[in-house]
Design a protein around this motif. Structure first.
Motif, PDB file in Angstrom:
ATOM      1  N   SER A   1       0.853  -1.181   0.000  1.00  0.00           N
ATOM      2  CA  SER A   1       0.000   0.000   0.000  1.00  0.00           C
ATOM      3  C   SER A   1       0.888   1.230   0.000  1.00  0.00           C
ATOM      4  CB  SER A   1      -0.888  -0.041   1.243  1.00  0.00           C
ATOM      5  OG  SER A   1      -1.668   1.109   1.290  1.00  0.00           O
ATOM      6  N   ASP A   2       0.887   1.953  -1.105  1.00  0.00           N
ATOM      7  CA  ASP A   2       1.743   3.129  -1.190  1.00  0.00           C
ATOM      8  C   ASP A   2       1.102   4.149  -2.140  1.00  0.00           C
ATOM      9  OD1 ASP A   2       2.029   1.926  -3.623  1.00  0.00           O
ATOM     10  OD2 ASP A   2       4.176   1.534  -3.460  1.00  0.00           O
ATOM     11  N   PHE A   3       1.870   5.134  -2.507  1.00  0.00           N
ATOM     12  CA  PHE A   3       1.328   6.173  -3.379  1.00  0.00           C
ATOM     13  C   PHE A   3       0.841   5.575  -4.703  1.00  0.00           C
ATOM     14  CE2 PHE A   3       1.851   9.525  -6.618  1.00  0.00           C
ATOM     15  CZ  PHE A   3       0.992  10.476  -6.102  1.00  0.00           C
ATOM     16  N   ALA A   4       1.602   4.620  -5.249  1.00  0.00           N
ATOM     17  CA  ALA A   4       1.229   4.017  -6.540  1.00  0.00           C
ATOM     18  C   ALA A   4      -0.118   3.308  -6.429  1.00  0.00           C
ATOM     19  CB  ALA A   4       2.317   3.053  -6.989  1.00  0.00           C
ATOM     20  N   SER A   5      -0.275   2.507  -5.381  1.00  0.00           N
ATOM     21  CA  SER A   5      -1.549   1.784  -5.253  1.00  0.00           C
ATOM     22  C   SER A   5      -2.683   2.767  -4.971  1.00  0.00           C
ATOM     23  CB  SER A   5      -1.459   0.712  -4.173  1.00  0.00           C
ATOM     24  OG  SER A   5      -1.279   1.287  -2.913  1.00  0.00           O
ATOM     25  N   ASN A   6      -2.391   3.857  -4.249  1.00  0.00           N
ATOM     26  CA  ASN A   6      -3.425   4.865  -4.007  1.00  0.00           C
ATOM     27  C   ASN A   6      -3.854   5.555  -5.300  1.00  0.00           C
ATOM     28  OD1 ASN A   6      -3.613   4.337  -1.311  1.00  0.00           O
ATOM     29  ND2 ASN A   6      -2.422   6.112  -0.636  1.00  0.00           N
ATOM     30  N   CYS A   7      -2.898   5.777  -6.208  1.00  0.00           N
ATOM     31  CA  CYS A   7      -3.249   6.412  -7.485  1.00  0.00           C
ATOM     32  C   CYS A   7      -4.195   5.506  -8.278  1.00  0.00           C
ATOM     33  CB  CYS A   7      -1.995   6.697  -8.312  1.00  0.00           C
ATOM     34  SG  CYS A   7      -1.132   8.177  -7.759  1.00  0.00           S
ATOM     35  N   LEU A   8      -3.873   4.228  -8.268  1.00  0.00           N
ATOM     36  CA  LEU A   8      -4.738   3.288  -8.987  1.00  0.00           C
ATOM     37  C   LEU A   8      -6.122   3.229  -8.320  1.00  0.00           C
ATOM     38  CD1 LEU A   8      -5.238   1.173 -11.146  1.00  0.00           C
ATOM     39  CD2 LEU A   8      -4.099  -0.518  -9.704  1.00  0.00           C
ATOM     40  N   LEU A   9      -6.106   3.204  -7.000  1.00  0.00           N
ATOM     41  CA  LEU A   9      -7.376   3.179  -6.270  1.00  0.00           C
ATOM     42  C   LEU A   9      -8.177   4.448  -6.561  1.00  0.00           C
ATOM     43  CD1 LEU A   9      -9.183   1.715  -4.279  1.00  0.00           C
ATOM     44  CD2 LEU A   9      -7.850   2.688  -2.402  1.00  0.00           C
ATOM     45  N   ALA A  10      -7.477   5.550  -6.681  1.00  0.00           N
ATOM     46  CA  ALA A  10      -8.146   6.820  -6.983  1.00  0.00           C
ATOM     47  C   ALA A  10      -8.876   6.706  -8.328  1.00  0.00           C
ATOM     48  CB  ALA A  10      -7.131   7.955  -7.018  1.00  0.00           C
ATOM     49  N   ARG A  11      -8.203   6.119  -9.307  1.00  0.00           N
ATOM     50  CA  ARG A  11      -8.857   5.966 -10.607  1.00  0.00           C
ATOM     51  C   ARG A  11     -10.086   5.070 -10.482  1.00  0.00           C
ATOM     52  NH1 ARG A  11      -7.303   1.506 -13.781  1.00  0.00           N
ATOM     53  NH2 ARG A  11      -9.442   0.927 -13.321  1.00  0.00           N
ATOM     54  N   ARG A  12      -9.968   4.006  -9.717  1.00  0.00           N
ATOM     55  CA  ARG A  12     -11.106   3.088  -9.546  1.00  0.00           C
ATOM     56  C   ARG A  12     -12.267   3.786  -8.821  1.00  0.00           C
ATOM     57  NH1 ARG A  12     -10.121  -2.350 -10.401  1.00  0.00           N
ATOM     58  NH2 ARG A  12     -11.568  -3.020  -8.762  1.00  0.00           N
ATOM     59  N   LEU A  13     -11.944   4.617  -7.848  1.00  0.00           N
ATOM     60  CA  LEU A  13     -12.995   5.379  -7.164  1.00  0.00           C
ATOM     61  C   LEU A  13     -13.654   6.360  -8.126  1.00  0.00           C
ATOM     62  CD1 LEU A  13     -11.159   6.058  -3.800  1.00  0.00           C
ATOM     63  CD2 LEU A  13     -13.459   5.075  -3.953  1.00  0.00           C
ATOM     64  N   ALA A  14     -12.812   7.024  -8.931  1.00  0.00           N
ATOM     65  CA  ALA A  14     -13.348   7.985  -9.896  1.00  0.00           C
ATOM     66  C   ALA A  14     -14.307   7.282 -10.851  1.00  0.00           C
ATOM     67  CB  ALA A  14     -12.202   8.642 -10.668  1.00  0.00           C
ATOM     68  N   GLU A  15     -13.929   6.112 -11.293  1.00  0.00           N
ATOM     69  CA  GLU A  15     -14.799   5.337 -12.196  1.00  0.00           C
ATOM     70  C   GLU A  15     -16.143   5.025 -11.544  1.00  0.00           C
ATOM     71  OE1 GLU A  15     -12.020   2.354 -14.844  1.00  0.00           O
ATOM     72  OE2 GLU A  15     -12.224   1.948 -12.708  1.00  0.00           O
ATOM     73  N   ARG A  16     -16.113   4.843 -10.238  1.00  0.00           N
ATOM     74  CA  ARG A  16     -17.324   4.420  -9.536  1.00  0.00           C
ATOM     75  C   ARG A  16     -18.118   5.599  -8.977  1.00  0.00           C
ATOM     76  NH1 ARG A  16     -13.807   0.774 -10.064  1.00  0.00           N
ATOM     77  NH2 ARG A  16     -14.232  -1.466 -10.005  1.00  0.00           N
TER      78      ARG A  16
ATOM     79  N   ARG B   1      -6.419   7.452 -21.453  1.00  0.00           N
ATOM     80  CA  ARG B   1      -6.735   6.379 -22.388  1.00  0.00           C
ATOM     81  C   ARG B   1      -8.108   5.776 -22.113  1.00  0.00           C
ATOM     82  NH1 ARG B   1      -2.528   1.587 -20.492  1.00  0.00           N
ATOM     83  NH2 ARG B   1      -3.543   1.120 -18.521  1.00  0.00           N
ATOM     84  N   ARG B   2      -8.657   6.020 -20.930  1.00  0.00           N
ATOM     85  CA  ARG B   2     -10.009   5.544 -20.639  1.00  0.00           C
ATOM     86  C   ARG B   2     -11.054   6.614 -20.942  1.00  0.00           C
ATOM     87  NH1 ARG B   2      -9.758   0.947 -16.905  1.00  0.00           N
ATOM     88  NH2 ARG B   2      -7.543   0.487 -16.796  1.00  0.00           N
ATOM     89  N   GLY B   3     -10.589   7.730 -21.470  1.00  0.00           N
ATOM     90  CA  GLY B   3     -11.529   8.802 -21.810  1.00  0.00           C
ATOM     91  C   GLY B   3     -12.050   9.535 -20.598  1.00  0.00           C
ATOM     92  N   MET B   4     -11.384   9.377 -19.482  1.00  0.00           N
ATOM     93  CA  MET B   4     -11.882  10.031 -18.259  1.00  0.00           C
ATOM     94  C   MET B   4     -11.170  11.336 -17.952  1.00  0.00           C
ATOM     95  SD  MET B   4     -12.125   6.721 -15.772  1.00  0.00           S
ATOM     96  CE  MET B   4     -12.588   7.659 -14.322  1.00  0.00           C
ATOM     97  N   LEU B   5     -10.064  11.595 -18.640  1.00  0.00           N
ATOM     98  CA  LEU B   5      -9.293  12.790 -18.279  1.00  0.00           C
ATOM     99  C   LEU B   5     -10.071  14.071 -18.588  1.00  0.00           C
ATOM    100  CD1 LEU B   5      -6.622  13.710 -17.052  1.00  0.00           C
ATOM    101  CD2 LEU B   5      -5.640  13.799 -19.346  1.00  0.00           C
ATOM    102  N   ASP B   6     -10.922  14.001 -19.611  1.00  0.00           N
ATOM    103  CA  ASP B   6     -11.669  15.193 -19.990  1.00  0.00           C
ATOM    104  C   ASP B   6     -12.532  15.730 -18.849  1.00  0.00           C
ATOM    105  OD1 ASP B   6     -10.594  15.086 -22.463  1.00  0.00           O
ATOM    106  OD2 ASP B   6     -12.275  13.983 -23.370  1.00  0.00           O
ATOM    107  N   ASP B   7     -13.119  14.821 -18.096  1.00  0.00           N
ATOM    108  CA  ASP B   7     -13.970  15.318 -17.005  1.00  0.00           C
ATOM    109  C   ASP B   7     -13.436  14.952 -15.617  1.00  0.00           C
ATOM    110  OD1 ASP B   7     -14.557  12.668 -17.023  1.00  0.00           O
ATOM    111  OD2 ASP B   7     -16.701  12.884 -17.455  1.00  0.00           O
ATOM    112  N   THR B   8     -12.149  14.617 -15.563  1.00  0.00           N
ATOM    113  CA  THR B   8     -11.525  14.398 -14.253  1.00  0.00           C
ATOM    114  C   THR B   8     -10.368  15.376 -14.108  1.00  0.00           C
ATOM    115  OG1 THR B   8     -12.031  12.044 -14.399  1.00  0.00           O
ATOM    116  CG2 THR B   8     -10.439  12.708 -12.719  1.00  0.00           C
ATOM    117  N   LEU B   9     -10.418  16.177 -13.068  1.00  0.00           N
ATOM    118  CA  LEU B   9      -9.341  17.145 -12.843  1.00  0.00           C
ATOM    119  C   LEU B   9      -8.318  16.545 -11.886  1.00  0.00           C
ATOM    120  CD1 LEU B   9      -8.293  20.086 -13.196  1.00  0.00           C
ATOM    121  CD2 LEU B   9      -9.597  20.658 -11.141  1.00  0.00           C
TER     122      LEU B   9
END
Lengths: 1131, 470
Positions: B298-313, B355-363
């Motif tokens: 559990s570190d910054f890298a895993s938190n970044c990935l988790l952040a993306r998963r939360l954003a998706e949800r 690449r997931r098309g989420m950057l446009d509406d994710t700041l």
């Protein structure tokens, strides 16, 4: 500016059409919210020089023409279509609705009368309604009924007795009734059964615990400092004071005055000082590198805001940055309130209970006696004391205390004390400079600075550090001595009695310096390269520079003319001065000298000669033979040559001691053990200790103790015991001294060290530890954060801060209260005590209303005025203005008794109504503002826990004391700085009432926070009552509640034949309906079935290996019942 | 399920505080879903919504802009000499005196991408996506100590007890998730000076506070069933509770009971959702490698990935705090180590969202609470050398996605990196900009407490930075 249209839209559905407008009720809120931002009291923000909050100003230039709408510019401006003309301007987003415009026109048509804001007029008790008892038995009901009738509503039926008893218990003591208590009330058919119960609950000590929690929200009480480090603080004594005061029903004026200014009351008691903790509940930033005065200012800002909310019902906070835009409080007046509150020191009060004080005196006396006794135990004490004193007197340096003729500091206040020392108080910074001026009659060859302790200093001082570093620390960075012609006097090699960095005080480098222990008095000596000549003026400049406050709090300067370079006296400057004095010592001084000698010198010398109790007296047998000589040996094996070794030994009566054949010591007086350093006599491998010992008569014996520090630094001890071999005949040659007596006899133990007849031989483990043991019995004092008025000669000036910013001080502001609150007869308060008295006097028009409104809110969930902290012009008019005033007047008449006030409210028919909300009521009055039904409210997080503890039979009745740590997940604290552990309390502390739970600001107790608890960061006049899934998860799954479900399940399993009924009543008070019983019984059976089938494991459910499926089923049932909406609700 | 529209309306805290502003009608962060749909457009939604969610990578402790983003060769030239008195006049510092000697940059810089953004060699991954990033070299703050400055960046005030940005968003525009919190806090590399006040809801209703995800099996407090209770038992218990609570609702008519029933159902859904959220086995090895996620760590890298998963949800605001940047001693070593921990994953997050098309509406926002001094920090007493002290006058942050203009650098500092010389962006300006990207007028989103109309951006005049908005 912010739109609040919705509020008015809502008002529309409550307040029916208005016959004639009332300025306070209808117009002022409109003007305040829509117009005053630009046309109100704030000069800086005022547009077009137009002021609408004062009638004369508004009438100028025909802005408003009373009675003539068409002639009023105002009328046209609010109705204009032109975006440049319309008011309020479009960009303010504060546009008026049509209804509002009509209302304003109507007001102009009716004469545009102004009225003083209702809250600034003293409350008047209306008498017209009081006797109209159509409903209920209490004037409250008459007021409520009038409003209900006006709105076409009827009051609800009384609540059923089960709901009523639960409501009353939860409101008055914060705990649910037990089934027995419930039944007793339900079956009590005396007419005054309810009133009796009210009195009984008011008398319970749980009353104070329940109501204290609400007061602590206002006091923003917490057990830690907040901000980054968030270290613990000791102020729970204040929390306990609140509980006691409420239980004793201390009149509210006294309750207030003691909390705001208890320290200033004549002959202030310890309790009254503790009460001033109220305003010490501000946060303290301990981060290194802060500007401490900046954070002191933030605390002062918080105190003004809190005082405003709690006692003035005014949101003074607005005026911090500029003159209040809505309420007539000027920027200047805001700082006037700050000046009233801010003339304070903020010490930790040292506390002893009466019992502790008595105990302290007793133990001190015992210590004194013990010292006398110890001196008497040693025949040589006086002799050695005299010898010591004489030798030290010869070399003692005569120091003369120098009183400065003048001084100057950057900010702190120095005060000259009787003993010639200086005491520093007031405000401190990260870089303080004390410049002291002296004139000396004698030439000076060296200066001495003594650091001194004082009860007024943090942790006794001697330093002023109160955050970041250890409390009481000091850090003396630089010392400069200058002659009055500006010439620098060179200091040569400063030396200090203790601590580090004495030499760094003259290195011209502020970041290094001298620091010594907390709670200790030390001194530093500054030898001068060239003496300061006699009759010379000079200055001594002390710089204290650290990334936190580290100035000296108390210190004394002395000088000497001695030609020798003075030495530091490790026993302290005071001892040095006693030794150096030419006068005869008085008995106290002599006693101090003697006791210091005893503890620090006599025993430390004796210590090396003393045995630790393991060494044994040995001989051939226990019989004594005259003129007998014995030869002892002992072999010890050493892996390496030791680092050091010391031998302590003696023999009754005389002897010689050899190591590896070499004589190292001899003795001739058995009662004076010999101590020698024998480090050089050992070698790697076998070493032989040998003793030739002779008894001249009486008892004979040998005792020895060898302390070896190995090459690795490990301590080992070799002592005389039966393993020592001896021979009665002198072995031939000197062989035995180098080879030992392998065929010798085993020794007999004649006694251990300390035994008679040799008990006068000093023992480390005995005499000093007797003294130390006594010292340990001295009671530990407590501390509590308090306020203390600053000395008259050092008042703290308060400055107006531009835009409220700490870094922008402008002119000084003197203490005062806002003009709008002054009545003709008010004497303007000039200090904190007068201010506190004014706040609870009749002259404060708002204070009593705030108090009764708060009580009303506690019991009904909403105040008679909704914004509990805000009675200002922007606050909505009260729902029941006459009732608010009637209660306020009555409160004062009844001696400001909170208990009487609570009693009055809970005995009203209004309070006793059923809380059932019919669709009709929900439609007409969704928020129950008119009170056509009783209150139904979710309990606070603390009360939910208390409720569950009580219902499951686990609540501890223990009151008071330091905060406790109920169980919560470890991860809650993983986010806290320093990662302090949450050491879950054991025993009954695990189950104490929630008001005693330790409050850590940066990691507040999760179980409370999830239910809208507070971390004590702000004064909180009103808690939210949210309803979230995290609350569900907490009640369902939190170990704390699972544990209580287990306890409840176990309890009913052991004691009840009807678990459904018993559990239901414990948690919901009322008995279950038939249907509810059946549903719950089904659930119980469903779970037991699963448990029996092994789908769930009883041991896991109950955490008890003895549990069976039925027991475990009841645990699950208890858990389910705890989660019912009704279990956490006041019905 | 809300059946009675009357109950629906009244169960809100809507009218509890008269005059508190429109935001009150926003639903609880965890109960809300597109909360303003039903109420029409509230007054503060005055801008086109460009971003729907925010991931804020908070570099706690304050990274050295002079070793990462703001190249100042002049400092190397005059290393060892004091800063001119005219520059340092009136400045306050935590540990050093303002006249301390200058310390040159510890790492070489180079230009990257078409934008020519200048970055030090400690940021190889971010260098590769420089054209997706927007740098603000002219950040300024009001506070020079960690706790207050972190609070200031997170809540708009240096005093604990104010509402955090995530709380404001939860309060103002609710959440898109109905089975996860709307405002989540993730942490790595140590604890924070500002503490839990950084994600507190302050005076806002407490359901809007950030939910810190915790290490271990229970990311959300108590999301797992207690020992001995399986999902069936939990369901059966909920069925029982629903039945009895509904009885009470019928009897008492209190709409809060209905809300309670809903809350329990949502809790139950959350219990199912949380393990799914945390299950990285759903991610491809390529994705794990992109972030540099190591299994079980559990570190910054895993938190970044988790952040993306939360954003998706549907989580609205995801605040990642990464501590450890406080380089009072050996800034060179500090930046070397810290950059290694965050460079790759920060870049991966932007790439992955793109690449997931989420950057446009994710700041995405990256930065610390202040900058670090051009002067060296050295102290024998504190055993420090080669460090840099706190510097509130100028520092660098970067943003990406969510309606921000990509590939530009805003602002300049003087040749010593001491003061901002061009396009200053105060922390409140940054906050106003973030709100505007979400469609919110920062001057209109307010809440009345202790008689003040509190805003995230304070009472002074501050503005969203138009130059940053695409």
């Amino acid at each position: 500016m912010k739109a609040i249209t919705l509020f008015f839209a809502f008002l529309g559905c409550c307040i029916t059409c208005i016959a004639s407008v009332d300025f306070n009720q209808d117009i002022r809120p409109l003007l305040a919210s829509k117009c005053y931002a630009c046309h109100g009291p704030d000069e800086e923000g005022r547009k077009a020089k137009l002021r609408l909050d004062i009638r004369e100003d508004a009438l100028e230039n025909d802005i408003i023409v009373p009675g003539v709408v068409e002639d009023s510019e105002f009328h046209y401006r609010i109705r204009s279509d032109d975006p440049d003309e319309i008011m309020p301007p479009p960009e303010s987003h504060a546009s008026l609705t049509k209804e509002e415009k009509d209302l304003l026109d109507q007001w102009i048509a009716e004469g545009a009368e102004y009225a003083k804001h209702w809250a600034f007029e003293p409350p008047q008790a209306s008498t017209t309604l009081v006797n109209a008892a159509k409903w209920g038995n209490n004037p409250i009901d008459a007021f409520i009924l009038k409003n209900l009738e006006k709105n076409g509503l009827d009051p609800s039926a009384p609540a059923d007795p089960y709901a009523l008893v639960r409501r009353l218990y939860l409101d008055l003591i914060g705990l649910p009734p037990t089934p027995e208590q419930t039944d007793r009330f339900v079956k009590d058919d005396r007419v005054d059964a309810y009133e009796r119960l009210v009195d009984q609950l008011m008398a319970s000590s749980h009353y104070g615990e329940k109501w204290a929690r609400e007061w602590l929200d206002l006091a923003r009480y917490a057990d830690t400092n907040g901000y980054e480090k968030d270290r613990p603080r000791e102020i729970w004594q204040y929390r306990d004071w609140v509980i006691r005061a409420l239980n004793e029903d201390m009149p509210y004026d006294q309750f207030t005055i003691e909390q705001l200014a208890g320290d200033m009351l004549p002959g202030a008691t310890q309790d009254q000082k503790i009460a001033t903790g109220f305003h010490r509940n501000t946060q303290l930033n301990e981060e290194g590198g802060i500007d401490p005065l900046e954070y002191r200012f933030y605390a002062a800002v918080d105190r003004v805001a809190t005082t405003g909310t709690v006692w003035m019902g005014l949101t003074t906070g607005c005026a911090q940055c500029h003159t209040h835009k809505y309420d007539p409080i000027t920027h200047d007046e805001y700082f006037g309130i700050m000046a009233l509150l801010d003339n304070v020191e903020e010490p930790d009060l040292l506390l002893y209970t009466d019992g502790q004080l008595k105990r302290k005196a007793e133990v001190e006396k015992q210590i004194e006696e013990k010292i006398q006794e110890l001196m008497g135990r040693h025949h040589d004490f006086d002799q050695t004391f005299q010898a010591w004193k004489t030798s030290l007197q010869k070399e003692a340096t005569a120091w003369n205390i120098l009183q400065p003729t003048a001084w100057k500091t950057n900010l702190p206040n120095l005060e000259s004390m009787e003993d010639g020392s200086l005491f520093a108080s007031g405000d401190f910074t990260k870089r303080d400079v004390y410049d002291l001026n002296f004139t000396t009659k004698e030439p000076i060859t060296a200066l001495r600075i003594e650091t001194m302790t004082d009860e007024r200093l943090p942790d006794l001082g001697p330093g002023r550090s109160y955050y970041e570093g250890r409390k009481g620390l000091f850090f003396l960075s630089e010392i400069d001595v200058l002659l009055n012609d500006g010439q620098e006097v060179e200091i040569q090699k400063p030396v200090a009695s203790n601590g580090h960095g004495a030499d760094k005080t003259i290195d011209k480098e502020g970041s290094s310096g001298w620091s010594a222990g907390v709670g200790e008095e030390q001194h530093i000596i500054l030898p001068l390269a060239e003496p300061i000549p006699a009759n010379q003026s000079f200055s001594l400049s002390l710089l204290f520079e650290r990334h936190f406050v580290a100035s000296l709090g108390r210190f004394r300067i002395s000088a000497t003319s001695a030609s020798n370079r003075p030495k530091v006296q490790k026993l302290g400057a005071k001892i040095e001065d006693l030794l150096a004095t030419k006068k005869d010592l008085n008995s106290d001084d002599l006693q101090l000298l003697k006791s210091t000698y005893l503890e620090k010198v006599f025993y430390s010398k004796k210590n090396v000669q003393a045995f630790d109790g393991h060494a044994k007296w040995i001989w051939d047998d226990k019989n004594n033979k005259i003129k007998q000589t014995l030869y002892f040996t002992k072999t010890i094996d050493l892996k390496k040559k030791p680092r050091s070794a010391r031998l302590v030994y003696t023999c009754d009566d005389e002897s010689e001691f050899f190591i590896n054949g070499k004589k190292v010591a001899s003795n001739s007086l058995w009662y004076e053990p010999v101590s020698v350093n024998v480090s050089s006599h050992f070698k790697e491998g076998n070493n032989i200790l040998s003793v030739k010992a002779t008894n001249n008569g009486g008892p004979g014996a040998l005792i020895a103790q060898l302390e070896i520090i190995s090459a690795e630094g490990k301590r080992q001890s070799h002592v005389t015991d039966q393993s020592w071999k001896f021979s009665e005949q002198e072995p031939e040659g000197n062989d035995w001294k180098t080879k030992g007596l392998s065929d010798g006899q085993e020794s007999t133990i004649a006694g251990k060290a300390g035994d008679a007849p040799w008990k006068n031989i000093p023992l480390k483990s005995n005499e000093l530890s007797e003294l130390h043991a006594l010292r340990k019995q001295l009671p530990n004092n407590r501390r509590s954060l308090v306020m203390q008025e600053r000395p008259a000669d050092n008042p703290r000036p308060t400055y107006l801060r531009h835009r409220g910013e700490y870094t922008s001080p402008k002119h000084e502001v003197h203490p005062k209260i806002p003009e709008i609150l002054l009545s003709k007869n008010t004497k303007m308060p000039t200090n904190r005590l007068e201010f506190a008295r004014w706040l609870v006097s009749q002259d404060n028009p708002i204070g009593d209303r705030v108090t009764v409104n708060r009580a009303w809110r506690s019991l009904f969930g909403f105040g008679l005025i909704r914004t509990s902290g805000d009675f200002g012009t922007q606050a909505p008019a009260p729902d029941h203005p006459e009732l608010l005033d009637w209660l306020a007047v009555g409160f004062r008449k009844q001696g400001m008794s909170l208990k009487k006030l609570h009693r009055q409210i809970v005995t009203s028919a209004t309070y006793k109504q059923s809380s059932t909300a019919s669709p009709e009521l929900l439609e007409k009055d969704p928020q129950n503002r008119l009170l056509a039904r009783g209150p139904r409210l979710r309990l606070s997080g603390e009360l939910i826990r208390d409720h569950m503890l009580h219902a499951s039979g686990k609540l501890s009745s223990k009151m008071y004391g330091p905060g406790v740590y109920p169980p919560q997940p470890k991860t809650v604290l993983s986010h806290a700085f320093g990662n302090q552990a949450w050491n879950v309390s054991k025993g009954e502390d695990r189950f104490r009432r929630s008001v005693y739970t330790f409050i850590k600001r940066t990691a507040p107790f999760a179980g409370f926070m999830t239910f809208d608890g507070t971390s004590g960061e702000n004064c909180l006049a009103k808690r939210d009552r949210s309803n979230t899934p995290l609350q569900a998860l907490t009640l369902l799954n939190d170990e704390m509640y699972v544990e209580l479900a287990r306890e409840a399940g176990k309890l009913v399993h052991q004691t009840s034949k009807d678990p459904v009924n018993e559990l239901f009543r414990r948690f919901l008070t009322r008995p279950p309906s038939e249907e509810e019983s059946k549903v719950l019984q089904d659930y119980l059976e469903q779970q037991i079935d699963r448990l029996q089938k092994g789908q769930l494991k009883p041991v896991d459910v109950t955490n008890d290996s003895k549990a069976d499926a039925i027991w475990a089923g009841k645990v699950l049932l208890a858990r389910a019942i705890m989660n019912l909406d009704e279990s956490i609700t006041k019905p | 399920m809300i059946t009675n529209p009357l109950l629906h309306r009244t169960r809100r805290h809507f009218f509890e505080d008269c005059g508190i502003g429109l935001g009150k009608i926003a639903l609880a962060s965890m109960l809300a879903k597109e909360s303003f749909g039903a109420m029409g457009n509230p007054g503060f939604m005055r801008f086109p919504t460009k971003a729907k969610r925010v991931i804020f990578l908070f570099m706690a402790g304050a990274p050295s802009q002079l070793e990462l983003f703001d190249n100042k060769p002049k400092l190397a030239e005059i290393e060892g000499k004091p800063i001119p008195p005219s520059v340092i006049k009136g400045q306050r510092y935590a540990f050093i005196q303002p006249d301390a000697a200058v310390l040159g940059p510890r790492f070489p810089f180079a230009k990257h991408g078409q934008s020519g953004a200048e970055l030090s060699d400690r940021l190889p991954y971010l260098s590769k996506i420089a054209d997706d990033l927007t740098f603000i070299k002219s950040m300024k703050t009001d506070h020079f100590n960690h706790a207050p400055a972190q609070l200031f960046m997170s809540t708009g005030s240096g005093i604990p007890g104010r509402a955090s940005m995530g709380s404001w968003l939860s309060y103002g525009i609710g959440s898109e998730a109905d089975d996860l919190p709307g405002f989540v806090v993730l942490q790595s590399n140590g604890v924070l000076s500002g503490g839990s006040a950084l994600w507190g809801s302050g005076f806002l209703p407490s359901e809007h506070q950030g939910i810190p995800f915790r290490q271990g099996a229970d990311p959300i407090l108590h999301v797992s069933n207690p020992k001995g209770i399986d999902r069936t038992a939990q369901r059966q218990t909920l069925d029982l509770l629903n039945k009895l609570n509904r009885n009470s609702l019928n009897r008492m008519g209190d709409p809060e009971i209905n809300a309670r029933i809903e809350a329990y159902e949502m809790a139950y859904r959350m219990q199912a959702r949380a393990p799914e959220l945390m299950d990285f086995a759903q991610e491809s090895q390529e994705t794990l490698d992109l972030y540099g996620v190591k299994k079980g760590k559990s570190d910054f890298a895993s938190n970044c990935l988790l952040a993306r998963r939360l954003a998706e949800r549907g989580t609205r605001f995801i605040q990642l705090y990464h501590a450890g940047w406080d380089a009072h001693n050996d800034v060179e070593g500090n930046v070397k180590n810290q950059a290694k921990l965050v460079d790759q994953a920060s870049a991966a997050l932007v790439q992955d969202l793109k690449r997931r098309g989420m950057l446009d509406d994710t700041l995405v926002v990256w930065g610390g609470e202040f900058g670090r001094t051009p002067m060296v920090e050295a102290s024998a007493a504190l055993n420090r050398s080669g460090g840099r002290d706190h510097h509130p006058q100028a520092f660098t942050m970067w943003m990406a996605g969510g309606g921000i203009k990509p590939g530009i650098t805003l602002g300049q500092t003087d040749e010593l990196g001491f003061h901002v010389t061009e396009d200053p962006v105060h922390v409140h300006d940054l906050q106003a900009t973030i709100l505007q990207l979400l469609g919110i007028d920062h001057t209109q989103l307010s809440f009345r407490f202790q008689g003040l109309d509190f805003r995230l951006t304070g009472v002074e005049q501050h503005h969203a930075v138009k130059k940053l908005i695409a």
